[in-house]
Each structure stands twice: as structure tokens, then as C-alpha cells.
Design a protein around this motif. Sequence first.
Motif, mmCIF file in Angstrom:
data_model
loop_
_atom_site.group_PDB
_atom_site.id
_atom_site.type_symbol
_atom_site.label_atom_id
_atom_site.label_comp_id
_atom_site.label_asym_id
_atom_site.label_seq_id
_atom_site.Cartn_x
_atom_site.Cartn_y
_atom_site.Cartn_z
ATOM 1 N N PHE A 1 37.170 58.333 43.898
ATOM 2 C CA PHE A 1 37.936 57.544 43.902
ATOM 3 C C PHE A 1 39.180 58.004 44.068
ATOM 4 O O PHE A 1 40.259 57.753 44.823
ATOM 5 N N ILE B 1 33.784 49.785 39.659
ATOM 6 C CA ILE B 1 33.322 49.700 41.110
ATOM 7 C C ILE B 1 31.900 50.779 40.798
ATOM 8 O O ILE B 1 31.995 51.962 40.947
ATOM 9 N N PRO B 2 31.010 50.114 40.408
ATOM 10 C CA PRO B 2 29.523 50.954 40.139
ATOM 11 C C PRO B 2 29.215 51.470 41.603
ATOM 12 O O PRO B 2 29.403 51.036 42.467
ATOM 13 N N GLY B 3 28.900 52.836 41.444
ATOM 14 C CA GLY B 3 28.329 53.697 42.507
ATOM 15 C C GLY B 3 29.335 54.551 42.983
ATOM 16 O O GLY B 3 29.140 55.444 43.815
ATOM 17 N N VAL B 4 30.526 54.528 42.791
ATOM 18 C CA VAL B 4 31.814 55.316 43.255
ATOM 19 C C VAL B 4 32.155 56.243 42.126
ATOM 20 O O VAL B 4 32.973 55.460 41.083
ATOM 21 N N VAL C 1 34.005 54.324 38.566
ATOM 22 C CA VAL C 1 35.172 53.971 38.528
ATOM 23 C C VAL C 1 35.137 52.727 37.420
ATOM 24 O O VAL C 1 34.464 51.724 37.769
ATOM 25 N N ASN C 2 35.608 52.700 36.256
ATOM 26 C CA ASN C 2 35.965 51.837 35.322
ATOM 27 C C ASN C 2 34.545 51.160 34.930
ATOM 28 O O ASN C 2 34.786 50.124 33.995
ATOM 29 N N LEU D 1 39.473 46.869 38.204
ATOM 30 C CA LEU D 1 38.179 46.363 38.670
ATOM 31 C C LEU D 1 37.188 47.677 38.437
ATOM 32 O O LEU D 1 37.587 48.752 38.511
#
Lengths: 447, 262
Positions: free
Chosen positions: B106, B98-101, B150-151, B96
Motif C-alpha cells: 500500500f 484493508i484486509p488482504g493488502v 493495512v490497519n 480504514l
Amino acid sequence: MSIESAPAHAIEPTLKARVDRAAYLAGLLKSRPELSAELAELQGVRDRALAIAQELAIPTTRDEEWRFTDLSSLVQINFQPIHDQPTISFAQIESFILPEAVNSRLVFVNGIYAPDLSAVDDLPEGVLVGNLSAGIQLIPSLQNYLAKQQGSEEVFTVLNTASLIDAAIVHVPKNQEVETPIQLLFVSTSGDTATISHPRCLVIAESGSSLTLIEEYVTIADGGYFTNAVTEIAIAENAQVSHTRVQREGETAFHIGKTVVSQARDSRYTCNAISLGAKISRHNLEVYQTGEQTQTTLNGLTMINGEQVGDTHSKIAFTKPYGTSDQVQKCIVGDRAHAIFNGKVSVPQAAQLTNAAQLSRNLLLSPRARVDTKPQLEITADNVKCAHGATVSQLEDDEVFYLQSRGLNQEEARKLLTYAFAIEIINHIPVASLKANLTTTIRTQQL
Amino acid sequence: MINENSEVILSVKDLTADVGDTQILKGLNLEIKAGEIHAIMGPNGSGKSTFSKILAGHPAYKVTAGEVTFRGQNLLEMEPDDRAKSGVFLAFQYPLEIPGVSNLDFLRVSYNAKRKQEGLEELDSFDFDELVRTKLDLLKMDAAFLSRSVNEGFSGGEKKRNEILQMALLEPKLGILDEIDSGLDIDALKIVANGVNQLRKFDNAILMITHYQRLLDYIVPDFVHVMEGGRILTTGGKELAFELEARGYEWVREEEAAEVAR
């Protein structure tokens, strides 16, 4: 003050509400504090507002502008202005002072200037950051601005103006760039009795000037109180204002705030409005572009839970060609809280080649959380670009599971995802300590 | 690395599970010992990916009967995060975004959750930064990966490498790789496979889910299981994968039918 209520059988419910709420407003006006002698020349400003206010009432949910924000619980409370201003020590408010603004800050306690808690030594010569009496003495044009903005006849704004006894005045002269952020801190101290205060700010950025403003509402007591704030910002040609407004009132407080901005040709205005506190809060944010090629950026974040109501009503009014606006409003709503966003954008015929974008993004954290979001575009010009969008979402099971599968428990996973949603707005805040502080608040918020 | 005396890492007995009203697993049996690499192959819809998600504790699936024991513990009673902290790791088929992290934050939160579980002190940003950089090399990843969300905006290959990077940090006892080869070109596949191979130890085990024999050229399994209709139909060595590649799943179904007839 007593609220007279007529026998229920005698009067239509609609009419009854109207009568009660007019009487309630009259009560607030009657108990407003006196203007001090040194500000006597502002009596006319107060009187004009009073005359308008006497024709008005506290709105009900039948008023379209207040459809989702029910003030019934507010009008149950007999708010009084504070009579004996408490003595506040620096230690009590130290944690709210931004290190970047340690010598460019004004502190107001219950709406009244606290000179012992303020310090403005770090500002360039010619820049005024002071209270209303300093403003009256040093800014000859002050009365051309005070309560002269569009929308100043709205009920809570006239209540504020009619109750005017002090204000934060910021005046930046022509071509002056102020790099040090200016902090205006409004502290409430309500204790045993429910108090009302009317914080007021007037910010004048002369042509070619620039400034960074941090306006913050906090409390050091947990009693119920009502903050009715008005901030007027006048931005002349080519001037630039970066404005961050943080509302973290106490959990039983009411906060109604107005920010009204006029922007002349080639000016730039950015507002980062963060709304976290209060039982019921409302922010009316109105921007009037009065010249060509003017830029407006509005970033908003409302993060509420429990039974909080958080309402943002914004209005961007274009009048001349080549204006731009970029607006992102995010709401994070937990428990049984209720967020409201109404975003008006007005593009009349004269405002050709306007480029306006508005995005409302909402995250509901519980099945009983609620959001009402409404873009309101009034466009009569034909050659413009106006985009708007709204999304309402929840944390996805798959997202939470992904984080859980990496060892975060469910609560931590939900917190991290919520933080990720909010951080885009926080990242716009230009003062590092405030950004870090809000990041921590959001990261550790109970969901 | 088959060693009869190794610790049993995972034991699955007669597992049945539903999603909604549909039964997906229909009596699955599997035992994995430390040091072993297992591959589950099977056609679309056979229940392979469901099985991997059930092992990790995805809430969408309901186990209706059977047992899953992980290193002596009842895995089915554990929350997904407790499974992770105890040493179960699922590399997602579709990681997944996770925009912003930031990836670094993470990875640190995840790594420290496990440290905490083990009664160890959490690593601060500085020490963690040092640790994570040693792991980046394993997957030929640039440090710039760490500062990205993240991703978010990662290519398929980058996402898969990021999954294995997490595995390298968390050092699970059981690494479950759900179609780690999907969406990878041959170069990326080699890098990912090489990363996985370097994480092999005598005391951990790997369970791969895949459609294709190709992956097994790079991560060589000790056992190949063929799954169909929510059960494991047949088990063999790595040569079984070649046979499947040559003859297709229909062949296994026929064998099974013949077996049942006998």
C-alpha cells in the motif's frame, strides 16, 4: 443436426421447451465421436450412459437446480465434435504450463490427449499419470471407478460419459506421497465452427497417499465452444488430495463442469476452484464423505463481468460421524454479470458430531451486477455444529476515498480493493507460479 | 514559524458546503502560509472534520459556494487523488482497514503514484523497502508493521502512527491532521507529535483539527481558530487554546454575540 420446433399455438410453452431440449440433447448424443478399438471394453460404460441420457433433456430455468442459469443461448448453437484435430505447437500452450509441473503434466486438446505436449518424467515409479488407454492397461480396477460415483446420472455427466473417448487418469498407489504437482491442462482450439468437447479426469488416491492436482481449462482461440467436463476423484482412507481447478475459458464459451469426490475415512480433500472465464459457466462440485473423521475444505472464487454468468452448485454429503467441512465461496461481479452460488450441506442422522462451516461472500461492482446465493442445509442429526453465512457488499465510498487520498486514482483504488477481497482465496493455491499468475490476473482485471 | 513573505499554501474564501440537504459549512475563511501550523478547535458538530474532508475531496460533501486555492490552483476542481499527488495529505480520524493488502504494498503504490506525478521513476520493492525503513524509525514503528494488512487489527495508536508514516513518505505541502490525538495515550501522543514536528519544513504547512488543548502542547500552533456553526468565529495565537480549555466554547459564542450586537 436440426432442432425441430413445433408450431407455437399447438403446444404449451413448457412442453415445447421440453421437447426442444430433449431433441437438442439427442442431437448431441447422435453426433458423439466413436470409441476407438483399443478402448472397446468401455463400450458398456458409454451405452449405459446413453440409455439414461435418452430419457433426459437439457434443463430449463424451471428446473430448480438450474433456476438462475438460463441455457437458452446454449441450445441455439449447433455444437459439433471436432473432426480434424488441429496440430498445436508447444509454443502455443507454453504460457499455460506451470514451471513446477513441467515434467508432470498432461495436455488435452479439445478433450483428446496430446502426447507431444505432455511430459510425465518427474513422477515417482508406480504413479500413473496418463490417458485413458494407459489407464485401461495399467489399472485393473479402473472400471470400478469410472462413472460409478454418486450423481453420475445427472444430464451433463451422462452426456460426457456417453461421449467418452479419452480421459486423464491419475493413479497414486498406497502410501505414495507425490510432492510434484500434477497439472492437467485442457485446451480448446475452436475456430470457425462451434465445437463441443467432453474432457474427463479420473483421479484415484489409494490409502495413505497424497497428491496435488492442478486442473485447468483454457483456450487458444476466440471462437465459441462448449466444454462439458467431468472430474471424478476417489480418495481412499488416510489419503490427501489438494485440488486446484482454474476455469479461464474464452469469453464466448460455455463451460459446464462437474467435480465429484468420494472421501473414505480419515481422508482430506481441499478444492480451490477459480472461475474467471466463459460466457456461461457452471461448476457442480459434489463431495461425498463415506467414512468417519473426514475433512473437506472448499475455497471458491468467481470473478466475472460483462454479461457473464458464473454458477457454482456445491454439495457436501456427510454420512459418518466426526466429519468436518470448511467452505468459503467468494464472488466478484461487475457490469451486468450474474453470479450464482448454491451450497448444499447434507447431515443425516448417522453423521453425528459433524462440524460444517459455510461462508458465501459477494462483492458487487456495479449497480446492474447480480448475485443469487443460497445456503441449503439439510440436517437431521441432532448433535452437530453447522454454521453458515452470506454477505453481499459493494466497494464503500469511504474505502475508495481513503485510497484516493493517498494518490491512487479511482480505478486503481477500486482494483486494489477488489484484489484485496479476492486474494484470500488465491492465497490457498499451493503452487507458487499459479498463485502469482492469478494474482496478476486479478490485480489487472478491467472492472 | 510565521513569515509574512512565505508562499500562500491554502486560501479558503467564503466556503459553503452541504451534506445531503444540510448546510455544514456556512462561509468559512482561512489562509495558511508555508511554514505555519494552524489548529482548528471547536465543539462537536461545528464542521471541523467536514472541512478537512472537503479539502481532501470526499465525494459525500457538496461545495455550494466559495473558493479553495491550493498553491495557486483551484483545489475544488481536482480529483482527490490529484490533490494528494499535488501535496494535500489528510491523516484520517478513523483510518480504514484493508484486509488482504500489505501495508508495504500500500505504501509503495501510494508513494509511486506521487513519484509518477512528479515525473520521477517508480521505486522498485528493494529501494522502497530501504526508504520506508528509515521512516519507520521516525515513528518508533517495528518493521513487522509492513507485512501486516493495512490497519487490520491495528490498535488506535498504531493506526495513527501509520497515518503519520504515510505522511512522512509522501512529504505533503499541506498536512491535515483530523483528530490525530483521539484514542491515543500520552506516550503514543508524544511519538505521533514528535513525528509530525520532524516533518515540519519552511515550505510546508500543517492544519490540525482537535477537540483538546493537550495536543497543542506537543505540536505548537502559530494560529488557533475556533470553529462553530460552520464558520470560524475567532482566531488567535496558541494562548487562545488555553483560554478555551479554561472557559469552554460558550465563552466564544458569547463574545461573538457581543461582537454582532456592537
